[in-house]
Design an enzyme around this catalytic site. Structure first.
Site, PDB file in Angstrom:
ATOM      1  N   GLY A  22      43.688  44.191  37.400  1.00 12.63           N
ATOM      2  CA  GLY A  22      42.464  43.527  37.814  1.00 12.63           C
ATOM      3  C   GLY A  22      42.349  43.429  39.328  1.00 12.63           C
ATOM      4  N   SER A  23      41.806  42.321  39.793  1.00 12.92           N
ATOM      5  CA  SER A  23      41.474  42.194  41.213  1.00 12.92           C
ATOM      6  C   SER A  23      42.677  42.082  42.135  1.00 12.92           C
ATOM      7  CB  SER A  23      40.555  40.989  41.421  1.00 12.92           C
ATOM      8  OG  SER A  23      39.300  41.224  40.816  1.00 12.92           O
ATOM      9  N   THR A  24      43.888  41.887  41.605  1.00  8.73           N
ATOM     10  CA  THR A  24      45.044  41.894  42.495  1.00  8.73           C
ATOM     11  C   THR A  24      45.194  43.259  43.156  1.00  8.73           C
ATOM     12  OG1 THR A  24      46.545  42.474  40.672  1.00  8.73           O
ATOM     13  CG2 THR A  24      46.273  40.136  41.174  1.00  8.73           C
ATOM     14  N   PHE A  25      44.679  44.312  42.498  1.00 10.09           N
ATOM     15  CA  PHE A  25      44.779  45.663  43.057  1.00 10.09           C
ATOM     16  C   PHE A  25      43.887  45.831  44.292  1.00 10.09           C
ATOM     17  CE2 PHE A  25      43.895  50.279  43.159  1.00 10.09           C
ATOM     18  CZ  PHE A  25      45.202  50.765  43.166  1.00 10.09           C
ATOM     19  N   LYS A  26      42.963  44.916  44.507  1.00  7.72           N
ATOM     20  CA  LYS A  26      42.087  45.001  45.675  1.00  7.72           C
ATOM     21  C   LYS A  26      42.886  44.952  46.973  1.00  7.72           C
ATOM     22  CE  LYS A  26      38.125  43.046  43.221  1.00  7.72           C
ATOM     23  NZ  LYS A  26      37.305  41.836  42.954  1.00  7.72           N
TER      24      LYS A  26
END
Length: 483
Positions: A213-217
């Protein structure tokens, strides 16, 4: 000598030669295979004829050996706080092949490692005294993670960014390795554990990649800054809101419709977890540049040993532009383990340098002499410039102080983090995964943590990285930073 006798003699000689060849083959080739066969009970008898060496945490053994009764296997393995450390130790069983550290260091722990042999052992043919495995695990950090996860299905990993030492590896629900050690009772326990739909034998911390999810941002932001797509985390991006996925009519929405995500800076986009910014950023960079940065962090590595082999975290290839956009928010076919996302935060916290993570400090012989020192041999790689790392540290602090990660705040400590809520299942029908990756610094101590909660008792609408995963990360960081 007549012809019949001569032929009989030749035939008999050939039979004798065949027998000799066969006997030699069995003794020197098949004999080794038979000796090594997992079903050869003599191997188990030999392995458990004496106490095994131990796995050590903070100077204390978390394993032991107990005398058995009424069995040709003289000893069996025992565990102290087995459920707490199961994701570290694995199990050594009289009935099943050993796993985790028990399996990797089986020869060391049962005394058959050639490095343990003394001259006298070689002369007498005696098995050497077993060696010990000294881990990097911090018992306070391990327990904090285990207690904070509680009855949630999930995992947590904590790493010291400056040394690469893994301070905690927790996977829940866990199991007690002691239930598998005795050959007489292991079968019943094995059936129960393997039938459990929550899969307690799975090491979720190291061996179950999930959509991050958004941790990959954070990875996408690092790629954009290193590439020069944007000069700093405070430069406004070119990011329409809503953002239409390229070559489609599909609009990508943000979790918070009122968030200031249009043309937001990287700092603001991380603070509010703006999907439009990072989806477009991934397309603008192109999948090759995003993948290159992901692989620097450790993605797509099939040989990550800590020393337990961690499953590969994946950044996909050969995508079209809409799929590339979705990878920018950690969806599509992007997967990561908690270990991998802890490595992302560790590299950012350590000024852009990633020290190879490891959970074994040393292995020793029975007398305590060091056979191998993994702390001194830890490899360091530069993932990004120190300037990029400092900017991302600052942006991650904003997430915790003013954004979606406020539940990770720790009084008296510098904390940065990133939340993630990863959709999965057909048409996103299943409960989302809640993620949080972070770093904490206080009084000269540092720690990087990643947490994933796969399932909890929370309602679907209440599932979020801040609500479920950030409090776990906070507890872990507090334990690691405590005086």
């Amino acid at each position: 000598m007549n012809k019949t006798i001569r032929r009989s003699a030749v035939f008999t000689l050939l039979l004798v030669l065949a027998l000799l060849v066969r006997a030699t083959w069995v003794q020197f080739y098949e004999g080794t295979a038979l000796a090594d066969d997992k079903d050869n009970r003599r191997n188990a008898i030999k392995t458990y004829a004496d106490p095994l060496g131990n796995i050590i945490v903070a100077g204390e053994s978390i394993t032991g050996s107990a005398r058995t009764e009424g069995s040709d296997l003289a000893y069996k393995r025992t565990y102290k706080d087995g459920e707490l450390y199961a994701a570290v130790t694995g199990y050594a069983s009289q009935a099943y092949a050993p796993t985790q550290l028990e399996g990797i260091y089986q020869d060391l722990l049962d005394g058959t490692d050639l490095r343990l042999k003394t001259v006298m052992d070689t002369v007498t043919g005696q098995r050497a005294d077993p060696g010990n495995v000294i881990t990097t695990i911090d018992p306070a950090v391990q327990k904090a993670a285990f207690d904070a996860l509680g009855d949630k299905k999930g995992a947590a990993v904590a790493i010291d960014p400056t040394t690469g030492k893994i301070l905690a590896v927790v996977s829940t629900p866990s199991y007690d390795p002691s239930s598998l050690t005795d050959a007489n009772t292991a079968g019943t326990a094995w059936k129960k554990l393997t039938a459990d739909e929550d899969k307690p034998l799975t090491n979720r911390a190291l061996r179950q990649p999930l959509p991050p999810g958004s941790t990959f941002k954070l990875v996408v932001a690092a790629a954009a800054l290193e590439d020069g797509l944007y000069g700093s985390v405070d430069t406004r991006t070119d990011s329409p809101d809503p953002y239409t996925l390229p070559d489609t009519t599909t609009e990508l929405s943000n979790e918070n419709p009122s968030a200031p995500c249009e043309n937001a800076t990287i700092r603001t986009a991380l603070q509010y977890s703006c999907n439009n910014v990072f989806a477009k950023m991934a397309v603008d960079l192109g999948q090759d540049k995003v993948r290159a940065m992901a692989e620097k962090f450790g993605f797509d590595d099939k040989t990550r040993d800590v020393p337990v082999r961690a499953y590969e975290s994946v950044y996909p290839s050969d995508m079209n532009r809409p799929s590339t956009a979705l990878t920018g928010i950690g969806q599509y076919d992007v997967t990561a383990t908690p270990l991998q996302m802890a490595m992302v935060s560790a590299a950012i916290a350590n000024g852009g340098k990633l020290v190879s993570p490891h959970m074994v400090s040393q292995i020793t012989n029975g007398g305590g002499d060091v056979l191998e020192d993994y702390d001194s041999g830890a490899e360091t790689k530069e993932i990004m410039s120190s300037g990029t790392a400092e900017q991302l540290q600052s942006a991650m602090r904003t997430v915790v102080e003013e954004g979606t990660g406020t539940n990770a705040r720790i009084s008296g400590a510098t904390v940065g983090g990133k939340t993630g809520t990863a959709q999965h299942g057909e048409n996103n029908s299943k409960t989302p995964y809640a993620w949080f990756t972070s770093y904490g610094k206080a009084d000269g101590k540092e720690v990087a943590v990643a947490v994933v909660v796969e399932q909890s008792n929370a309602a679907r609408s209440e599932v979020s990285g801040n609500g479920l995963a950030a409090p776990v990360a906070k507890a872990v960081m507090e334990a690691a930073l405590k005086d």
